[in-house]
Design an enzyme around this catalytic site. Structure first.
Site, PDB file in Angstrom:
ATOM      1  N   PHE A  58     -12.418  -9.572  -4.260  1.00  0.00           N
ATOM      2  CA  PHE A  58     -12.987  -8.394  -4.923  1.00  0.00           C
ATOM      3  C   PHE A  58     -13.390  -8.714  -6.358  1.00  0.00           C
ATOM      4  O   PHE A  58     -14.384  -8.187  -6.867  1.00  0.00           O
ATOM      5  CB  PHE A  58     -11.949  -7.258  -4.909  1.00  0.00           C
ATOM      6  CG  PHE A  58     -12.451  -5.957  -5.466  1.00  0.00           C
ATOM      7  CD1 PHE A  58     -13.169  -5.080  -4.673  1.00  0.00           C
ATOM      8  CD2 PHE A  58     -12.182  -5.607  -6.786  1.00  0.00           C
ATOM      9  CE1 PHE A  58     -13.634  -3.866  -5.197  1.00  0.00           C
ATOM     10  CE2 PHE A  58     -12.637  -4.399  -7.308  1.00  0.00           C
ATOM     11  CZ  PHE A  58     -13.367  -3.528  -6.510  1.00  0.00           C
ATOM     12  N   VAL A  81     -11.449 -16.356   0.566  1.00  0.00           N
ATOM     13  CA  VAL A  81     -11.092 -16.343   1.987  1.00  0.00           C
ATOM     14  C   VAL A  81     -10.608 -14.948   2.349  1.00  0.00           C
ATOM     15  O   VAL A  81      -9.593 -14.470   1.833  1.00  0.00           O
ATOM     16  CB  VAL A  81      -9.974 -17.369   2.299  1.00  0.00           C
ATOM     17  CG1 VAL A  81      -9.663 -17.362   3.785  1.00  0.00           C
ATOM     18  CG2 VAL A  81     -10.370 -18.756   1.832  1.00  0.00           C
ATOM     19  N   ILE A  83      -9.409 -12.633   5.555  1.00  0.00           N
ATOM     20  CA  ILE A  83      -9.008 -12.670   6.965  1.00  0.00           C
ATOM     21  C   ILE A  83      -8.794 -11.227   7.419  1.00  0.00           C
ATOM     22  O   ILE A  83      -8.022 -10.479   6.796  1.00  0.00           O
ATOM     23  CB  ILE A  83      -7.760 -13.538   7.172  1.00  0.00           C
ATOM     24  CG1 ILE A  83      -8.064 -14.975   6.689  1.00  0.00           C
ATOM     25  CG2 ILE A  83      -7.355 -13.558   8.650  1.00  0.00           C
ATOM     26  CD1 ILE A  83      -6.911 -15.936   6.746  1.00  0.00           C
ATOM     27  N   THR A  87      -6.414  -3.203   8.469  1.00  0.00           N
ATOM     28  CA  THR A  87      -6.952  -2.146   7.606  1.00  0.00           C
ATOM     29  C   THR A  87      -8.457  -2.316   7.390  1.00  0.00           C
ATOM     30  O   THR A  87      -8.999  -3.391   7.618  1.00  0.00           O
ATOM     31  CB  THR A  87      -6.275  -2.181   6.219  1.00  0.00           C
ATOM     32  OG1 THR A  87      -6.776  -3.326   5.528  1.00  0.00           O
ATOM     33  CG2 THR A  87      -4.781  -2.247   6.319  1.00  0.00           C
ATOM     34  N   HIS A  89      -9.778  -2.546   4.654  1.00  0.00           N
ATOM     35  CA  HIS A  89      -9.987  -3.221   3.373  1.00  0.00           C
ATOM     36  C   HIS A  89     -10.886  -4.439   3.498  1.00  0.00           C
ATOM     37  O   HIS A  89     -11.661  -4.750   2.609  1.00  0.00           O
ATOM     38  CB  HIS A  89      -8.643  -3.680   2.784  1.00  0.00           C
ATOM     39  CG  HIS A  89      -7.892  -2.584   2.122  1.00  0.00           C
ATOM     40  ND1 HIS A  89      -7.102  -1.712   2.820  1.00  0.00           N
ATOM     41  CD2 HIS A  89      -7.828  -2.209   0.828  1.00  0.00           C
ATOM     42  CE1 HIS A  89      -6.570  -0.853   1.975  1.00  0.00           C
ATOM     43  NE2 HIS A  89      -6.996  -1.121   0.771  1.00  0.00           N
ATOM     44  N   ARG A 128     -13.293 -23.548   8.949  1.00  0.00           N
ATOM     45  CA  ARG A 128     -14.372 -23.461   7.957  1.00  0.00           C
ATOM     46  C   ARG A 128     -13.977 -24.025   6.592  1.00  0.00           C
ATOM     47  O   ARG A 128     -14.824 -24.123   5.696  1.00  0.00           O
ATOM     48  CB  ARG A 128     -14.817 -21.999   7.804  1.00  0.00           C
ATOM     49  CG  ARG A 128     -15.413 -21.450   9.093  1.00  0.00           C
ATOM     50  CD  ARG A 128     -15.685 -19.963   9.021  1.00  0.00           C
ATOM     51  NE  ARG A 128     -15.927 -19.406  10.344  1.00  0.00           N
ATOM     52  CZ  ARG A 128     -16.028 -18.103  10.598  1.00  0.00           C
ATOM     53  NH1 ARG A 128     -15.903 -17.226   9.628  1.00  0.00           N
ATOM     54  NH2 ARG A 128     -16.256 -17.681  11.827  1.00  0.00           N
TER      55      ARG A 128
HETATM   56  N1  RBF Z   1      -8.507 -10.730  -1.238  1.00  0.00           N
HETATM   57  C1  RBF Z   1      -9.007 -11.809  -0.605  1.00  0.00           C
HETATM   58  O1  RBF Z   1      -9.630 -12.668  -1.263  1.00  0.00           O
HETATM   59  N2  RBF Z   1      -8.843 -11.986   0.737  1.00  0.00           N
HETATM   60  C2  RBF Z   1      -8.193 -11.068   1.524  1.00  0.00           C
HETATM   61  O2  RBF Z   1      -8.071 -11.295   2.739  1.00  0.00           O
HETATM   62  C3  RBF Z   1      -7.692  -9.902   0.892  1.00  0.00           C
HETATM   63  N3  RBF Z   1      -7.079  -8.935   1.630  1.00  0.00           N
HETATM   64  C4  RBF Z   1      -6.658  -7.803   1.023  1.00  0.00           C
HETATM   65  C5  RBF Z   1      -6.089  -6.763   1.782  1.00  0.00           C
HETATM   66  C6  RBF Z   1      -5.690  -5.591   1.166  1.00  0.00           C
HETATM   67  C7  RBF Z   1      -5.098  -4.502   2.012  1.00  0.00           C
HETATM   68  C8  RBF Z   1      -5.838  -5.436  -0.247  1.00  0.00           C
HETATM   69  C9  RBF Z   1      -5.414  -4.161  -0.951  1.00  0.00           C
HETATM   70  C10 RBF Z   1      -6.377  -6.450  -0.999  1.00  0.00           C
HETATM   71  C11 RBF Z   1      -6.781  -7.652  -0.396  1.00  0.00           C
HETATM   72  N4  RBF Z   1      -7.332  -8.685  -1.154  1.00  0.00           N
HETATM   73  C12 RBF Z   1      -7.848  -9.774  -0.514  1.00  0.00           C
HETATM   74  C13 RBF Z   1      -7.302  -8.654  -2.641  1.00  0.00           C
HETATM   75  C14 RBF Z   1      -8.516  -8.041  -3.312  1.00  0.00           C
HETATM   76  O3  RBF Z   1      -9.624  -8.939  -3.226  1.00  0.00           O
HETATM   77  C15 RBF Z   1      -8.217  -7.744  -4.793  1.00  0.00           C
HETATM   78  O4  RBF Z   1      -7.841  -8.949  -5.435  1.00  0.00           O
HETATM   79  C16 RBF Z   1      -7.109  -6.733  -5.005  1.00  0.00           C
HETATM   80  O5  RBF Z   1      -7.364  -5.562  -4.257  1.00  0.00           O
HETATM   81  C17 RBF Z   1      -6.934  -6.385  -6.501  1.00  0.00           C
HETATM   82  O6  RBF Z   1      -8.110  -5.781  -7.018  1.00  0.00           O
END
Ligand code: RBF
Length: 158
Positions: A58, A81, A83, A87, A89, A128
């Site tokens: 994010f 990455v 996965i 959810t 998200h 990958r």
């Molecule tokens: N960030 C990733 O780079 N990869 C993920 O698979 C990932 N899964 C997440 C799942 C949930 C439920 C949440 C809340 C966040 C996830 N994030 C993941 C983190 C996201 O990119 C970010 O760093 C945080 O939400 C903080 O803003």
């Protein structure tokens, strides 16, 4: 005959920033390794390659915008990455990362390349980010070298 331009794969003398998300670290580190190795094999000096880690995918567009502005490299490479879990998200974060990185590339001055894995399973993430079936970090780094040289060629024509 039509004039044709493209970007070569010579990284010598160019500066790169790799922005990498910490989530799913094992695969993320393999992407970083693939990207840095690719840049150096194509001639970039190790002191001209900076790796910046951020919390998750994010945040990739935010950090990429910041390093573009403050460090002014020749190209930025974004790695992450994702996965798919239970959810929604996954889709939100993948969408934000993808459209944010794309917008930065269009609206900023620098090439910004995309090495974000969006996987259903760990096995896909492994395939990958490995060395056998390809490493998407290395591919994003190669695209960054080509884009940096392409922009240089376009600017020379202007
Ligand atoms: N960030 C990733 O780079 N990869 C993920 O698979 C990932 N899964 C997440 C799942 C949930 C439920 C949440 C809340 C966040 C996830 N994030 C993941 C983190 C996201 O990119 C970010 O760093 C945080 O939400 C903080 O803003």
């Amino acid at each position: 005959m039509a004039r044709e331009i493209d970007g070569n794969l010579i990284a010598t003398g160019k500066e790169f920033v790799v922005v990498a998300a910490r989530w799913n670290e094992r695969f993320g580190e393999a992407l970083i390794e693939g990207a840095v190795d690719c840049l150096e094999r194509h001639g970039a000096r190790s002191e001209d390659v900076t790796v910046v880690r951020c919390p998750g995918s994010f945040e990739l567009p935010q950090v990429a915008a910041r390093v573009s502005d403050r460090l002014d490299p020749d190209a930025v490479i974004c790695l992450g990455v994702l996965i798919r879990g239970e959810t929604p998200h996954f889709d939100y974060i993948a969408g934000e990362a993808t459209s944010g990185i794309g917008a930065l590339g269009r609206e900023g001055d620098l090439p910004v390349t995309y090495g974000v894995l969006t996987c259903d399973t760990m096995e896909q993430a492994m395939a990958r980010s490995g060395s056998k079936a390809g490493n998407k970090g290395a591919e994003a780094a190669e695209a960054a070298i080509e884009m940096a040289n392409l922009y240089e060629s376009i600017d020379e024509l202007a």
